[in-house]
Design a protein around this motif. Structure first.
Motif, PDB file in Angstrom:
ATOM      1  N   HIS A 141       0.823  -1.210   0.000  1.00  0.00           N
ATOM      2  CA  HIS A 141       0.000   0.000   0.000  1.00  0.00           C
ATOM      3  C   HIS A 141       0.854   1.256   0.000  1.00  0.00           C
ATOM      4  O   HIS A 141       0.656   2.159  -0.807  1.00  0.00           O
ATOM      5  CB  HIS A 141      -0.898  -0.030   1.233  1.00  0.00           C
ATOM      6  CG  HIS A 141      -1.729   1.193   1.407  1.00  0.00           C
ATOM      7  ND1 HIS A 141      -2.839   1.451   0.639  1.00  0.00           N
ATOM      8  CD2 HIS A 141      -1.592   2.242   2.240  1.00  0.00           C
ATOM      9  CE1 HIS A 141      -3.355   2.598   1.010  1.00  0.00           C
ATOM     10  NE2 HIS A 141      -2.631   3.107   1.977  1.00  0.00           N
ATOM     11  N   THR A 148      -6.543   9.646   1.615  1.00  0.00           N
ATOM     12  CA  THR A 148      -7.883   9.051   1.728  1.00  0.00           C
ATOM     13  C   THR A 148      -8.541   8.952   0.358  1.00  0.00           C
ATOM     14  O   THR A 148      -9.188   7.954   0.035  1.00  0.00           O
ATOM     15  CB  THR A 148      -8.770   9.927   2.621  1.00  0.00           C
ATOM     16  OG1 THR A 148      -7.964  10.639   3.515  1.00  0.00           O
ATOM     17  CG2 THR A 148      -9.792   9.101   3.325  1.00  0.00           C
ATOM     18  N   LYS A 155      -7.107   6.174  -1.475  1.00  0.00           N
ATOM     19  CA  LYS A 155      -7.592   4.915  -0.936  1.00  0.00           C
ATOM     20  C   LYS A 155      -8.960   4.588  -1.514  1.00  0.00           C
ATOM     21  O   LYS A 155      -9.239   3.444  -1.879  1.00  0.00           O
ATOM     22  CB  LYS A 155      -7.689   5.046   0.576  1.00  0.00           C
ATOM     23  CG  LYS A 155      -6.847   4.029   1.290  1.00  0.00           C
ATOM     24  CD  LYS A 155      -6.463   4.501   2.618  1.00  0.00           C
ATOM     25  CE  LYS A 155      -6.999   3.898   3.807  1.00  0.00           C
ATOM     26  NZ  LYS A 155      -6.390   4.228   5.050  1.00  0.00           N
ATOM     27  N   LYS A 156      -9.787   5.618  -1.604  1.00  0.00           N
ATOM     28  CA  LYS A 156     -11.125   5.385  -2.155  1.00  0.00           C
ATOM     29  C   LYS A 156     -11.022   4.860  -3.572  1.00  0.00           C
ATOM     30  O   LYS A 156     -11.741   3.944  -3.974  1.00  0.00           O
ATOM     31  CB  LYS A 156     -11.921   6.692  -2.150  1.00  0.00           C
ATOM     32  CG  LYS A 156     -12.546   6.975  -0.815  1.00  0.00           C
ATOM     33  CD  LYS A 156     -13.402   8.220  -0.881  1.00  0.00           C
ATOM     34  CE  LYS A 156     -13.826   8.638   0.514  1.00  0.00           C
ATOM     35  NZ  LYS A 156     -14.052  10.068   0.630  1.00  0.00           N
ATOM     36  N   GLU A 170      -9.856   1.288  -3.558  1.00  0.00           N
ATOM     37  CA  GLU A 170     -10.945   0.381  -3.196  1.00  0.00           C
ATOM     38  C   GLU A 170     -11.903   0.193  -4.348  1.00  0.00           C
ATOM     39  O   GLU A 170     -12.383  -0.920  -4.612  1.00  0.00           O
ATOM     40  CB  GLU A 170     -11.695   0.941  -1.989  1.00  0.00           C
ATOM     41  CG  GLU A 170     -10.991   0.649  -0.694  1.00  0.00           C
ATOM     42  CD  GLU A 170     -11.694   1.302   0.474  1.00  0.00           C
ATOM     43  OE1 GLU A 170     -12.914   1.141   0.596  1.00  0.00           O
ATOM     44  OE2 GLU A 170     -11.016   2.003   1.242  1.00  0.00           O
ATOM     45  N   ILE A 190     -10.385  -2.158  -6.681  1.00  0.00           N
ATOM     46  CA  ILE A 190     -10.447  -3.530  -6.168  1.00  0.00           C
ATOM     47  C   ILE A 190     -11.847  -4.086  -6.425  1.00  0.00           C
ATOM     48  O   ILE A 190     -12.026  -5.207  -6.894  1.00  0.00           O
ATOM     49  CB  ILE A 190     -10.133  -3.554  -4.659  1.00  0.00           C
ATOM     50  CG1 ILE A 190      -8.666  -3.237  -4.415  1.00  0.00           C
ATOM     51  CG2 ILE A 190     -10.477  -4.918  -4.067  1.00  0.00           C
ATOM     52  CD1 ILE A 190      -8.282  -3.180  -2.957  1.00  0.00           C
ATOM     53  N   ASP A 191     -12.806  -3.220  -6.152  1.00  0.00           N
ATOM     54  CA  ASP A 191     -14.187  -3.633  -6.330  1.00  0.00           C
ATOM     55  C   ASP A 191     -14.481  -3.963  -7.787  1.00  0.00           C
ATOM     56  O   ASP A 191     -15.295  -4.822  -8.097  1.00  0.00           O
ATOM     57  CB  ASP A 191     -15.089  -2.495  -5.846  1.00  0.00           C
ATOM     58  CG  ASP A 191     -16.398  -3.037  -5.332  1.00  0.00           C
ATOM     59  OD1 ASP A 191     -16.383  -4.148  -4.783  1.00  0.00           O
ATOM     60  OD2 ASP A 191     -17.421  -2.353  -5.488  1.00  0.00           O
ATOM     61  N   ARG A 192     -13.801  -3.240  -8.674  1.00  0.00           N
ATOM     62  CA  ARG A 192     -14.051  -3.473 -10.102  1.00  0.00           C
ATOM     63  C   ARG A 192     -13.076  -4.503 -10.684  1.00  0.00           C
ATOM     64  O   ARG A 192     -12.953  -4.615 -11.897  1.00  0.00           O
ATOM     65  CB  ARG A 192     -13.931  -2.144 -10.851  1.00  0.00           C
ATOM     66  CG  ARG A 192     -15.152  -1.251 -10.618  1.00  0.00           C
ATOM     67  CD  ARG A 192     -15.036   0.037 -11.391  1.00  0.00           C
ATOM     68  NE  ARG A 192     -14.150   0.982 -10.710  1.00  0.00           N
ATOM     69  CZ  ARG A 192     -13.561   1.987 -11.319  1.00  0.00           C
ATOM     70  NH1 ARG A 192     -13.729   2.181 -12.606  1.00  0.00           N
ATOM     71  NH2 ARG A 192     -12.781   2.807 -10.647  1.00  0.00           N
ATOM     72  N   ARG A 232      -6.503  -7.349  -3.332  1.00  0.00           N
ATOM     73  CA  ARG A 232      -5.704  -7.322  -2.123  1.00  0.00           C
ATOM     74  C   ARG A 232      -5.113  -8.703  -1.903  1.00  0.00           C
ATOM     75  O   ARG A 232      -5.766  -9.705  -2.211  1.00  0.00           O
ATOM     76  CB  ARG A 232      -6.608  -6.953  -0.959  1.00  0.00           C
ATOM     77  CG  ARG A 232      -5.964  -6.222   0.148  1.00  0.00           C
ATOM     78  CD  ARG A 232      -6.986  -5.997   1.227  1.00  0.00           C
ATOM     79  NE  ARG A 232      -7.784  -4.781   0.998  1.00  0.00           N
ATOM     80  CZ  ARG A 232      -7.422  -3.574   1.425  1.00  0.00           C
ATOM     81  NH1 ARG A 232      -6.309  -3.408   2.066  1.00  0.00           N
ATOM     82  NH2 ARG A 232      -8.195  -2.525   1.217  1.00  0.00           N
ATOM     83  N   ARG A 244     -22.601  -7.427  -6.170  1.00  0.00           N
ATOM     84  CA  ARG A 244     -21.219  -7.617  -5.721  1.00  0.00           C
ATOM     85  C   ARG A 244     -21.002  -7.249  -4.261  1.00  0.00           C
ATOM     86  O   ARG A 244     -19.912  -7.405  -3.750  1.00  0.00           O
ATOM     87  CB  ARG A 244     -20.288  -6.788  -6.588  1.00  0.00           C
ATOM     88  CG  ARG A 244     -20.370  -7.154  -8.054  1.00  0.00           C
ATOM     89  CD  ARG A 244     -19.419  -6.294  -8.839  1.00  0.00           C
ATOM     90  NE  ARG A 244     -18.080  -6.432  -8.308  1.00  0.00           N
ATOM     91  CZ  ARG A 244     -17.178  -7.265  -8.779  1.00  0.00           C
ATOM     92  NH1 ARG A 244     -17.495  -8.029  -9.805  1.00  0.00           N
ATOM     93  NH2 ARG A 244     -15.976  -7.334  -8.259  1.00  0.00           N
ATOM     94  N   ALA A 290      -3.215   0.483   4.873  1.00  0.00           N
ATOM     95  CA  ALA A 290      -4.013   0.150   3.707  1.00  0.00           C
ATOM     96  C   ALA A 290      -5.480  -0.084   4.052  1.00  0.00           C
ATOM     97  O   ALA A 290      -6.240  -0.537   3.208  1.00  0.00           O
ATOM     98  CB  ALA A 290      -3.424  -1.093   3.042  1.00  0.00           C
ATOM     99  N   VAL A 330     -11.383   2.848   3.533  1.00  0.00           N
ATOM    100  CA  VAL A 330     -11.878   4.097   4.103  1.00  0.00           C
ATOM    101  C   VAL A 330     -12.969   3.827   5.132  1.00  0.00           C
ATOM    102  O   VAL A 330     -13.072   4.533   6.137  1.00  0.00           O
ATOM    103  CB  VAL A 330     -12.394   5.014   2.975  1.00  0.00           C
ATOM    104  CG1 VAL A 330     -12.972   6.273   3.550  1.00  0.00           C
ATOM    105  CG2 VAL A 330     -11.281   5.320   2.014  1.00  0.00           C
TER     106      VAL A 330
END
Lengths: 811, 233
Positions: free
Chosen positions: A764, A782, A785-786, A789, A792-794, A799, B143, B207, B210
Motif C-alpha cells: 500500500h 484518503t 484509498k477510495k 478500493e 479492487i471492487d471493479r 488485495r 457484488r 491500507a 476508508v
C-alpha cells in the motif's frame, strides 16, 4: 688572493660576513687538506706551520679552524705581510723565530676594559675606549681560547645588572599604567643595551656561541636573563598582564589608550616567548567574559538591527586591534571568540526577535549585515534560511488563507503575492548574495504556502490573468504586461492544482474570445506559449483549439457573408456565428428559448450553409452566449443598445406593446426564470434603464410589470447594458471546481492501473508513494484509498489474501 | 460386511436406533457410507429445486438437527460443503461436506456439532468461514452485501469474538455506506484480528479501507465525547 682579501677586511660588518663565509668551508675542507685552505694558511697561523703542509700542521689547522681565534690574527698578520710586500718584490714568509707571548695579565686587563665598557653601557655612560678597540679585544681574547670564560663573565655582569633592575617592579606604589611604562622603558633600554653589547662582543657571538650548542646567543641570553629575572617573577608578570588586559579593556570600552605602549609590550612578550602562555590565554578568557556579558546584556537591551550593527563594529575593532598591536597568531581564536559570544550564542534569539521584523520592514542593509555576520558562524546560514523559510510561509499564509472566503480579500491575493515575491527576490539578490540555498528555500516555501489552500489560489491567479488580458486594461504597456505575465508564471509554477488553473483560465478565455474582449491577440498568444512551455502541449491543446476555432469562424463568416449576399437576405440583420468545437470549450448547459422568427430563419440559413460545407456535423445553438445590437427609438432620439441575446428577446417584445408582466415575458421568451429575473433587473434596475418597473424596487418579483421607458436619455449613442452576473459566477465556479475533481478521479484511476500494471505487486505504502510522485495535483491519501478500493471492487486489482496491505494487479 | 447391515438399519429408522448403536458398536457406526449419505440427502430435497435442498428442505433439516437456521453452525456446515448459495445445498455439496465430516446421519452430524463449533476457535478456519460467509450470502449478480444483511451476518460471526463488534455495527448502521463489498468485509476481520480494542495500534496511513478509517474516527470522537461528558458529570 691575499691582497684582495686584505683590502676587503677593513670594515667591521663586512669583515664579519667574510669571516663567516670562510670559516664554514674551512671547517669542512681542512681535514682533506685542499688547496683553498693552503693558500690562506701561511699568513694567518703560527710560524711553525706556515712553511709546509706537514702532518702535524694539519692537526693544528684543524684546531684553528675550529677555534674562533684565526680571524683576529688574520687581519693583523696580513697587514704586516702587506707592508713587507711593498718593499720587496718577492714575498717570502719566514718562520718566526719566537712564539709571541701575551702579557701575563693580558686576559685580566682586557676583561677589565670590556667590563668597564659593559658597565658604562648599563649605566648609560659614554664608553672610554673606542668600539673598535673593544671589538679587537674580544677578538683577541677569543683567539686565545678564552671565549668560554669571556661568555660566563659577560653573562654574570649582565645578570647582575638585570637583577638590580628587577626590584623596581616590585614596588607597590606604582600605578598600573606607570608600571607598564616603566616595564616598557626598561625593556627598550634592555634591548638597546643588549644590541650594543652584542656589537662589541660580536666576535664571541659569531664564533664561540655558534659553535657551542650549550650556550645561547648573546641576544637570547639577554632575553633569557630578562625573562627569568624580571618577567617570570609572578608578581611582575601578573601586574604586566593585568595591566595590559586592563588597558585593552579600557580601549574596548571606548577610551583612547597608548597603542604604542601596548604594541611594544606585546612585542616584548612575543620576543620573550611567553606571549601565548602568559598573555593570550588570559586575553582570550577576558574577551570571552567581556563579550559573553555584553552579548547577553545587549540582546536584552537593543533591537536586533542595532545589535548586529554593534557586533559588526566590535568585529572591526578587534581586527583593528590585531592590526595594531596583537600578534597575528591571535587572529583566529580572537575572532572566533567574538563570533561565538556575540553571534553564535544568540543565533536563535537574533533570528526569532529580529528577522521577521527586518524582513517585514524590508531593511535591506540590516539584512545584508545579518547575512554577512551569520555566514561567519557554524550553522548560521542554515538557521537563517530556516527562519527565512518560516517567515515566507507565515506571511504567505496570511495572503492565501481566507477562512471566511471573503471575495474582497481574494481579489487582492495575487497582487499581494506578486509584491511579496518581488520583495523576497530583491532581498535574496541584495542581502543574501543570491545564495542558491536561499533561492531554493524560497521556492519551497512559496510552494508550501500557496498550496495550503486548495484550488482558490489557482483560481484567483487565473482570474488575475484574465483581468490583465481583458480589453480596457490600459494601465500597462505591452512590455510591462509581458513582464507581469512572466511573474505570474512564476507563481503559477508553485501551484500544485494546475488543472484548476486551466479550468478557470479556459472559462475566462472563452468569455474573452466570444465577447471579443481580448485586449491583444499577441498577449494571449504569449501567455499561451508560456503555459505550453511550463506544462507541455497536453495542457494547452484545448486552449489552442479555442483560438483555432475563432480563426476558422472568421473564415466561415466571410464565406457566409458572400453566401448571404448572393442569396437574397430576408432582412437587413447581420449574423455573426462562432462555431465552437465541443470539448475544447467549457461546457455550457444548453437552454431552449423562443427566438423571434427572423432570427430562427437566419439560423436555418446558416445551418444549411454550414452543413453544405461540413456534412455530418451537429450544430447546437447556445443562446446564453449570444449578444445583439438593437436599434431603439426613444423620444430623445435614436440609440443603439448593445445587449445580450436574452436582453434582446425581452426588449424586442416591446415592439408590440408598451407594457408586459414578468409572467407574460416568461411565457413569450421561455427564458428560464432566474435568468429572466436577472435580465429584467439589468434592463429596469441597472444603470441604463430602458424599461420602467412597477412597483419600483431593486429586485424583480413575480407579478411585477415592465413599461417601455420612452424618456430614456443617455449621453452616448451606443449603450452597453451589462448583464447582472453575480450569482452565475458562483454557480459556474462550483461547476468548474466539480468538473476538475471529476477529471482528477479518472487521472488517479489511470495512474493506479498504470503503476500496478508495471509493478504487478506493491504494498500500500509503495503504491501511495508512487502515486504522489506521478500525480501533478494535490491529493489526500484518503482519496487515493477510495480510488484503490473502487478499483479492487471493479477487479482491476486485488488485495493479497494474507497480507492485507499488499495489492496485486489483475490482468 | 458391517456396512451393509448398517445401511439397511439406517435406511429404516433414522431416529430410533442410533442411541443403541452409539453404545454398542461405536467403531462400526463411525464408518461412513456414501450411499447412506445420499439417501439421507434425498429425504430433504424436492423436485422443484432441481434435486437440491431448497428453503423448505433446509427448514426441515434444521428442525431435525434441532438448531436455528441462523446458528453459526449452519454456516460452518455450509462452508464445509462449499455451498454456493444461501438456503440451497446441492447433492455434490452435500456429499463433499458430509464426507469431510464423515457423517451420514442426523445423529452423527449432531454429535459433530461440538467439533464444528470448536473448529471456529482456530483462527485460520474462522477466517475461512468468515470469508466464505460473504460470497455465500451474496445475492445473485450483486457484488456487495446490503447493509442489513451485512450487519446480521457480522452479528452472527463476530459478536462475542470482537469486543468492538457492537460499536462497528452501530457505526455501519448510521454511516452513509450502503453496504459492504468484499474488500471491506475481508478487512473488517483483519481489523478485528489485528487492532487492539483501544485502537492504539491503528495506522491511518495503512491500507485499511476508508470504511475502517471512518469507523476509527467515529469511535474516537465518540469515546472523546463520552469521556468529556463523564468529566462534566
Amino acid at each position: 688572493m691575499p691582497l684582495s682579501y686584505i683590502s676587503q677586511s677593513s670594515g667591521l660588518r663586512e669583515d664579519r660576513q667574510q669571516n663567516e663565509d670562510i670559516v664554514e668551508p674551512k671547517k669542512r675542507k681542512s681535514s682533506s687538506g685542499s688547496n683553498t685552505c693552503n693558500s690562506k694558511r701561511p699568513k694567518e697561523d703560527s710560524p711553525s706551520s706556515a712553511a709546509g703542509m706537514t702532518d702535524n700542521s694539519l692537526d693544528a689547522q684543524r684546531k684553528t679552524a675550529l677555534g674562533p681565534q684565526n680571524n683576529g690574527f688574520n687581519r693583523n698578520s696580513s697587514h704586516i705581510a702587506h707592508t713587507k710586500g711593498g718593499s720587496v718584490k718577492k714575498l717570502v714568509i719566514k718562520n718566526l723565530k719566537e712564539k709571541p707571548t701575551l702579557p701575563a695579565n693580558y686576559q685580566q686587563d682586557t676583561w677589565e676594559k670590556l667590563k668597564d665598557a659593559v658597565n658604562a653601557i648599563h649605566t648609560q655612560r659614554s664608553i672610554n675606549a673606542s668600539l673598535e678597540e673593544l671589538y679587537q679585544a674580544v677578538e683577541n681574547l677569543c683567539s686565545h681560547k678564552m671565549s668560554a670564560q669571556l661568555y660566563v663573565q659577560l653573562k654574570a655582569v649582565c645578570e647582575d645588572h638585570i637583577r638590580s633592575k628587577a626590584n623596581q617592579f616590585l614596588e607597590e606604589y606604582l600605578h598600573r599604567e606607570q608600571f607598564l611604562k616603566l616595564m616598557n622603558s626598561c625593556w627598550q633600554v634592555h634591548c638597546g643595551q643588549m644590541t650594543m653589547i652584542r656589537s662589541i662582543f660580536l666576535f664571541l657571538d659569531r664564533t664561540f656561541v655558534l659553535q657551542t650548542s650549550s650556550v645561547t646567543s648573546l641576544w637570547d641570553m639577554g632575553l633569557d636573563l630578562f625573562r627569568m629575572n624580571i618577567v617570570s617573577n609572578p608578581v611582575v608578570q601578573t601586574r604586566t598582564i593585568g595591566g595590559l588586559l586592563h588597558l585593552i579593556e579600557r580601549e574596548r570600552n571606548g577610551e583612547a589608550v597608548d597603542r604604542q605602549l601596548l604594541k611594544s609590550l606585546l612585542r616584548m612578550l612575543c620576543d620573550l616567548q611567553i606571549y601565548k602562555e602568559a598573555f593570550e590565554v588570559q586575553f582570550l578568557e577576558a574577551t570571552d567574559r567581556l563579550y559573553g556579558a555584553e552579548g547577553q546584556r545587549l540582546m536584552q537591551e537593543r533591537e536586533v538591527p542595532e545589535y548586529i550593527a554593534h557586533v559588526d563594529k566590535r568585529l572591526n575593532e578587534e581586527s583593528e586591534r590585531l592590526l595594531h598591536y596583537l600578534d597575528q597568531s591571535t587572529r583566529k581564536p580572537l575572532i572566533f571568540c567574538v563570533e561565538k559570544q556575540l553571534i553564535e550564542q544568540h543565533l536563535h534569539a537574533l533570528l526569532q526577535k529580529g528577522l521577521d521584523m527586518m524582513l517585514e520592514q524590508n531593511r535591506v542593509d540590516d539584512l545584508a549585515l545579518l547575512y554577512q555576520l551569520l555566514s561567519r558562524v557554524r550553522d548560521g546560514l542554515k538557521e537563517l534560511y530556516v527562519a527565512f523559510a518560516s517567515y515566507i510561509k507565515k506571511t504567505g499564509r496570511i495572503f492565501v488563507i481566507n477562512n471566511d472566503n471573503d471575495p474582497e480579500k481574494d481579489k487582492d491575493m495575487v497582487q499581494q503575492l506578486l509584491d511579496f515575491k518581488d520583495k523576497i527576490d530583491n532581498i535574496i539578490a541584495v542581502c543574501f548574495n543570491k545564495n542558491e540555498k536561499f533561492i531554493n528555500v524560497m521556492k519551497e516555501s512559496f510552494e508550501n504556502f500557496i498550496n495550503q489552500r486548495q484550488n482558490k489560489p489557482a483560481e484567483v491567479i487565473a482570474k488575475y490573468v484574465d483581468s490583465k488580458l481583458r480589453a480596457g486594461n490600459k494601465e500597462s504597456t505591452e512590455e510591462e504586461l509581458e513582464r507581469l505575465l512572466d511573474k505570474i508564471m512564476v507563481l503559477f509554477r508553485f501551484i500544485h492544482g494546475k488543472d484548476v488553473f486551466e479550468a478557470f483560465y479556459k472559462k475566462d478565455l472563452a468569455k474573452r474570445l466570444l465577447v471579443g474582449k481580448s485586449a491583444s491577440v499577441d498577449a494571449e498568444k504569449s501567455m499561451l506559449s508560456k503555459l505550453k512551455q511550463e506544462c507541455g502541449g497536453g495542457f494547452t491543446s484545448k486552449l489552442e483549439g479555442m483560438f483555432k476555432d475563432m480563426e476558422l469562424s472568421k473564415d466561415i463568416m466571410l464565406a457566409f457573408k458572400q453566401h448571404v449576399a448572393n442569396t437574397k437576405s430576408p432582412d437587413n440583420i447581420e449574423l455573426m456565428v462562432n462555431v465552437l468545437t465541443m470539448g475544447y470549450w467549457p461546457t455550457y448547459t444548453p437552454m431552449e428559448v423562443n427566438l423571434p422568427e427572423e432570427m430562427i430563419k437566419y439560423q436555418e440559413i446558416f445551418s444549411k450553409f454550414y452543413h453544405a460545407k461540413h456534412s455530418g456535423r451537429k450544430l447546437q445553438w447556445q443562446p446564453n452566449l449570444g449578444h445583439c445590437v438593437l436599434k431603439a427609438e426613444f423620444d430623445a432620439g435614436r440609440k443603439e443598445l448593445q445587449v445580450s441575446l436574452f436582453q434582446a428577446l425581452c426588449l424586442l417584445m416591446f415592439n408590440d406593446s408598451n407594457e408586459f408582466s414578468l409572467e407574460e415575458i416568461r411565457e413569450a421568451t421561455k427564458v428560464e426564470i432566474t435568468e429572466l429575473v436577472r435580465t429584467m433587473q439589468s434592463l429596469a434596475c441597472g444603470k441604463a434603464r430602458v424599461l420602467h418597473k412597477s412597483p419600483k424596487g431593486k429586485d424583480v418579483e413575480t407579478g411585477d410589470r415592465f413599461i417601455f421607458n420612452n424618456e430614456f436619455r443617455h449621453k452616448l449613442f451606443r449603450i452597453k447594458i451589462n448583464q447582472i452576473q453575480m450569482k452565475e459566477t458562483q454557480e459556474e465556479n462550483l461547476n468548474t471546481t466539480e468538473r476538475v475533481f471529476q477529471d482528477r478521479q479518472y487521472q488517479v484511476d489511470a495512474a493506479i492501473v498504470r503503476i500496478m500494471k508495471m509493478r504487478k505487486t506493491l504494498t500500500h505504502n509503495q503504491l501511495i508513494a508512487e502515486l504522489f510522485d506521478q500525480l501533478k495535483f494535490p491529493v489526500k491519501s484518503t482519496d487515493l484509498k477510495k480510488r484503490i478500493e473502487s478499483l479492487i471492487d471493479r477487479d482491476y486489482m486485488a488485495r493479497d489474501k494474507e497480507t492485507s496491505n499488499q495489492y496485486h494487479y489483475i490482468a | 460386511m458391517p456396512p451393509r447391515k448398517k445401511r439397511s438399519s439406517t435406511a429404516e429408522n433414522e431416529v430410533d436406533k442410533p442411541k443403541k448403536r452409539l453404545c454398542s458398536k461405536k467403531s462400526a457406526d463411525s464408518s461412513f457410507s456414501v450411499k447412506r449419505c445420499t439417501t439421507w440427502f434425498k429425504t430433504y430435497c424436492s423436485a422443484e429445486n432441481d434435486g437440491s435442498i431448497g428453503p423448505d428442505g433446509m427448514e426441515k433439516f434444521c428442525k431435525d438437527l434441532g438448531v436455528e437456521p441462523e446458528n453459526i453452525v449452519m454456516l460452518v456446515l455450509a462452508y464445509r460443503m462449499e455451498a454456493k448459495h444461501m438456503g440451497y445445498f446441492t447433492l455434490n455439496e452435500w456429499l463433499k461436506g458430509m464426507t469431510y465430516l464423515q457423517c451420514d446421519s442426523i445423529e452423527k452430524l449432531n454429535r459433530k456439532f461440538d467439533v464444528l463449533n470448536a473448529s471456529l476457535s482456530d483462527s485460520v478456519t474462522f477466517r475461512n468461514v468468515y470469508r466464505f460467509a460473504f460470497e455465500f450470502s451474496l445475492e445473485n449478480g450483486i457484488r456487495s452485501l446490503d447493509k442489513t444483511t451485512a450487519i446480521e451476518l457480522m452479528n452472527l460471526l463476530l459478536d462475542g469474538r470482537w469486543s468492538l463488534s457492537k460499536e462497528f455495527m452501530q457505526f455501519l448502521e448510521q454511516s452513509k455506506f450502503k453496504g459492504m463489498n468484499k474488500d471491506q468485509w475481508y478487512n473488517v476481520y483483519e481489523f478485528s484480528h489485528h487492532i487492539l480494542p483501544d485502537l492504539s495500534n491503528y495506522d491511518e496511513d495503512g491500507a485499511w479501507p476508508v470504511l475502517l478509517d471512518e469507523f476509527v474516527e467515529w469511535h474516537r470522537q465518540r469515546s472523546n465525547k463520552t469521556s468529556e461528558t463523564g468529566v462534566d458529570c
